[in-house]
Design an enzyme around this catalytic site. Structure first.
Site, PDB file in Angstrom:
ATOM      1  N   SER A   1       0.862  -1.179   0.000  1.00  0.00           N
ATOM      2  CA  SER A   1       0.000   0.000   0.000  1.00  0.00           C
ATOM      3  C   SER A   1       0.897   1.226   0.000  1.00  0.00           C
ATOM      4  O   SER A   1       2.059   1.142   0.430  1.00  0.00           O
ATOM      5  CB  SER A   1      -0.860   0.008   1.271  1.00  0.00           C
ATOM      6  OG  SER A   1      -1.511   1.260   1.428  1.00  0.00           O
TER       7      SER A   1
ATOM      8  N   TYR B   1      -1.970   0.394  10.664  1.00  0.00           N
ATOM      9  CA  TYR B   1      -1.971  -0.032   9.255  1.00  0.00           C
ATOM     10  C   TYR B   1      -0.701   0.452   8.572  1.00  0.00           C
ATOM     11  O   TYR B   1      -0.054  -0.301   7.842  1.00  0.00           O
ATOM     12  CB  TYR B   1      -3.221   0.505   8.560  1.00  0.00           C
ATOM     13  CG  TYR B   1      -3.372   0.046   7.121  1.00  0.00           C
ATOM     14  CD1 TYR B   1      -3.502  -1.302   6.802  1.00  0.00           C
ATOM     15  CD2 TYR B   1      -3.400   0.968   6.070  1.00  0.00           C
ATOM     16  CE1 TYR B   1      -3.656  -1.731   5.487  1.00  0.00           C
ATOM     17  CE2 TYR B   1      -3.556   0.559   4.755  1.00  0.00           C
ATOM     18  CZ  TYR B   1      -3.675  -0.796   4.461  1.00  0.00           C
ATOM     19  OH  TYR B   1      -3.833  -1.208   3.159  1.00  0.00           O
TER      20      TYR B   1
HETATM   21  N1  LIG Z   1      -8.663  -0.424  -0.934  1.00  0.00           N
HETATM   22  C1  LIG Z   1      -7.589   0.309  -0.782  1.00  0.00           C
HETATM   23  O1  LIG Z   1      -7.646   1.558  -0.768  1.00  0.00           O
HETATM   24  C2  LIG Z   1      -6.239  -0.347  -0.666  1.00  0.00           C
HETATM   25  C3  LIG Z   1      -5.116   0.456  -0.885  1.00  0.00           C
HETATM   26  C4  LIG Z   1      -3.855  -0.100  -0.755  1.00  0.00           C
HETATM   27  C5  LIG Z   1      -3.709  -1.432  -0.448  1.00  0.00           C
HETATM   28  N2  LIG Z   1      -4.813  -2.210  -0.240  1.00  0.00           N
HETATM   29  C6  LIG Z   1      -4.587  -3.622   0.100  1.00  0.00           C
HETATM   30  O2  LIG Z   1      -5.151  -4.425  -0.903  1.00  0.00           O
HETATM   31  C7  LIG Z   1      -5.499  -5.700  -0.353  1.00  0.00           C
HETATM   32  C8  LIG Z   1      -6.949  -6.041  -0.706  1.00  0.00           C
HETATM   33  O3  LIG Z   1      -7.810  -5.109  -0.087  1.00  0.00           O
HETATM   34  P1  LIG Z   1      -9.222  -4.676  -0.717  1.00  0.00           P
HETATM   35  O4  LIG Z   1      -9.188  -3.201  -0.855  1.00  0.00           O
HETATM   36  O5  LIG Z   1      -9.540  -5.518  -1.886  1.00  0.00           O
HETATM   37  O6  LIG Z   1     -10.180  -4.985   0.528  1.00  0.00           O
HETATM   38  P2  LIG Z   1     -11.397  -6.022   0.748  1.00  0.00           P
HETATM   39  O7  LIG Z   1     -12.421  -5.847  -0.319  1.00  0.00           O
HETATM   40  O8  LIG Z   1     -11.778  -5.826   2.163  1.00  0.00           O
HETATM   41  O9  LIG Z   1     -10.703  -7.440   0.572  1.00  0.00           O
HETATM   42  C9  LIG Z   1      -9.852  -7.962   1.564  1.00  0.00           C
HETATM   43  C10 LIG Z   1      -9.633  -9.440   1.275  1.00  0.00           C
HETATM   44  O10 LIG Z   1      -8.693  -9.960   2.231  1.00  0.00           O
HETATM   45  C11 LIG Z   1      -9.224 -11.173   2.742  1.00  0.00           C
HETATM   46  N3  LIG Z   1      -8.739 -11.436   4.081  1.00  0.00           N
HETATM   47  C12 LIG Z   1      -8.769 -10.606   5.160  1.00  0.00           C
HETATM   48  N4  LIG Z   1      -8.258 -11.227   6.234  1.00  0.00           N
HETATM   49  C13 LIG Z   1      -7.897 -12.478   5.824  1.00  0.00           C
HETATM   50  C14 LIG Z   1      -7.318 -13.588   6.454  1.00  0.00           C
HETATM   51  N5  LIG Z   1      -6.987 -13.572   7.758  1.00  0.00           N
HETATM   52  N6  LIG Z   1      -7.082 -14.705   5.725  1.00  0.00           N
HETATM   53  C15 LIG Z   1      -7.403 -14.738   4.425  1.00  0.00           C
HETATM   54  N7  LIG Z   1      -7.958 -13.727   3.757  1.00  0.00           N
HETATM   55  C16 LIG Z   1      -8.198 -12.606   4.454  1.00  0.00           C
HETATM   56  C17 LIG Z   1     -10.733 -11.022   2.694  1.00  0.00           C
HETATM   57  O11 LIG Z   1     -11.348 -12.301   2.585  1.00  0.00           O
HETATM   58  P3  LIG Z   1     -12.174 -13.044   3.746  1.00  0.00           P
HETATM   59  O12 LIG Z   1     -12.771 -11.984   4.626  1.00  0.00           O
HETATM   60  O13 LIG Z   1     -13.182 -13.842   3.005  1.00  0.00           O
HETATM   61  O14 LIG Z   1     -11.139 -13.876   4.418  1.00  0.00           O
HETATM   62  C18 LIG Z   1     -10.911 -10.256   1.390  1.00  0.00           C
HETATM   63  O15 LIG Z   1     -10.991 -11.133   0.313  1.00  0.00           O
HETATM   64  C19 LIG Z   1      -5.233  -5.591   1.157  1.00  0.00           C
HETATM   65  O16 LIG Z   1      -3.967  -6.141   1.445  1.00  0.00           O
HETATM   66  C20 LIG Z   1      -5.229  -4.096   1.392  1.00  0.00           C
HETATM   67  O17 LIG Z   1      -4.495  -3.739   2.537  1.00  0.00           O
HETATM   68  C21 LIG Z   1      -6.077  -1.687  -0.355  1.00  0.00           C
END
Ligand SMILES: NC(=O)c1ccc[n+]([C@@H]2O[C@H](COP(=O)([O-])OP(=O)(O)OC[C@H]3O[C@@H](n4cnc5c(N)ncnc54)[C@H](OP(=O)(O)O)[C@@H]3O)[C@@H](O)[C@H]2O)c1
Length: 248
Positions: free
Chosen positions: A134, A147
């Site tokens: 991120s 975070y």
């Molecule tokens: N959205 C943003 O602005 C942003 C920006 C920078 C980086 N990111 C990063 O991108 C990645 C994806 O985030 P997203 O934005 O797509 O959010 P999201 O829609 O909340 O998706 C998060 C995913 O992580 C999984 N997850 C969470 N805890 C887990 C665990 N203990 N074991 C296995 N799976 C787990 C969830 O699946 P389950 O709940 O089904 O396990 C879900 O599929 C993350 O690493 C996040 O930090 C996001």
């Protein structure tokens, strides 16, 4: 992929947001995709839709990760995507339990899955480890708290692993997204408060979408094998830094 053997891509956190979009996109690119997450119903439905395989997995559970790794006979690409933020409190007010939970998923989750799959990635002769960090892993912002700390560690895993694996047929790619309006990120951060989650994106013209990030993942992993995209920082045009966001 012609007569070549189909490549296998494992995506963690494939039940939602960036991970689900990445699974979809990699399948469209011709990969055999293994979808993992804790929500079985979601990954099973998506696996069915894209012709992939689903495996329920909590990346913080090392024994479960090792058991998962034992079910795989081929892995060419690992997309470490599972993760997220909990809370937006200042360092002064942050709850250590939230900090621990964020460290467990964003840091130890990446460590667990990467360690477990490295032998298979090495055996492929042309492996790729991709880590979704991120922009919170590159610079601090107020309220970023645990975070920011966790994603700095995620970023450092990518940098360290690249140094340690040099000379081996394994690429280490880091993609650091800025503001992505994904399905669950802000909702998780604000503990299910939809109004607070929506306010994150208020007035922002075109935050990134999960598909935008899936596009960068697909691009990075399909470069020729000798090309390693070390770090890709991707933000929407309306965002110039973690806290400088243009709102209409
Ligand atoms: N959205 C943003 O602005 C942003 C920006 C920078 C980086 N990111 C990063 O991108 C990645 C994806 O985030 P997203 O934005 O797509 O959010 P999201 O829609 O909340 O998706 C998060 C995913 O992580 C999984 N997850 C969470 N805890 C887990 C665990 N203990 N074991 C296995 N799976 C787990 C969830 O699946 P389950 O709940 O089904 O396990 C879900 O599929 C993350 O690493 C996040 O930090 C996001």
């Amino acid at each position: 992929m012609g007569t070549e053997q189909q490549k296998v891509a494992v995506v963690t956190g494939a039940s939602s947001g960036i991970g689900a979009a990445t699974a979809r996109r990699l399948a469209a690119e011709g990969f055999s995709v293994v979808l993992t997450a804790r929500r079985t119903d979601r990954i099973e439905a998506l696996a069915k839709e894209i012709g992939g395989r689903a495996h329920t997995l909590d990346v913080t559970d090392r024994a479960a990760v090792d058991a998962f790794a034992a079910t795989l006979d081929q892995v060419d690409i690992l997309v470490n995507n599972a993760g997220g933020a909990i809370g937006a409190e200042s360092v002064e007010k942050g709850d250590p339990a939230d900090w621990l939970a964020m460290y467990q998923v964003n840091v130890l989750g990446v460590l667990n899955v990467t360690q477990a799959l490295l032998p298979a990635l090495r055996a492929s002769g042309d492996g790729t480890v991709l880590i979704l960090s991120s922009t919170a892993g590159l610079a601090a912002y107020e309220g970023g708290g645990g975070y920011v700390a966790a994603k700095h560690a995620t970023h450092t895993i990518a940098a360290t692993l690249r140094l340690e694996l040099v000379g081996e047929p394994i690429r280490v790619i880091e993609i650091a997204p800025g503001m992505v309006k994904s399905e669950g990120f802000a909702v998780t951060r604000f503990r299910g408060d939809e109004a607070k989650a929506e306010a994150v994106y208020a007035g922002v013209s075109h935050p990134l979408t999960s598909e935008d990030i899936a596009d960068t993942v697909a691009w990075a992993v399909t470069r020729p094998s000798h090309v390693n995209i070390d770090l890709l920082v991707v933000r929407p045009r309306a965002q110039a830094s973690n806290y400088k966001v243009h709102r209409d």
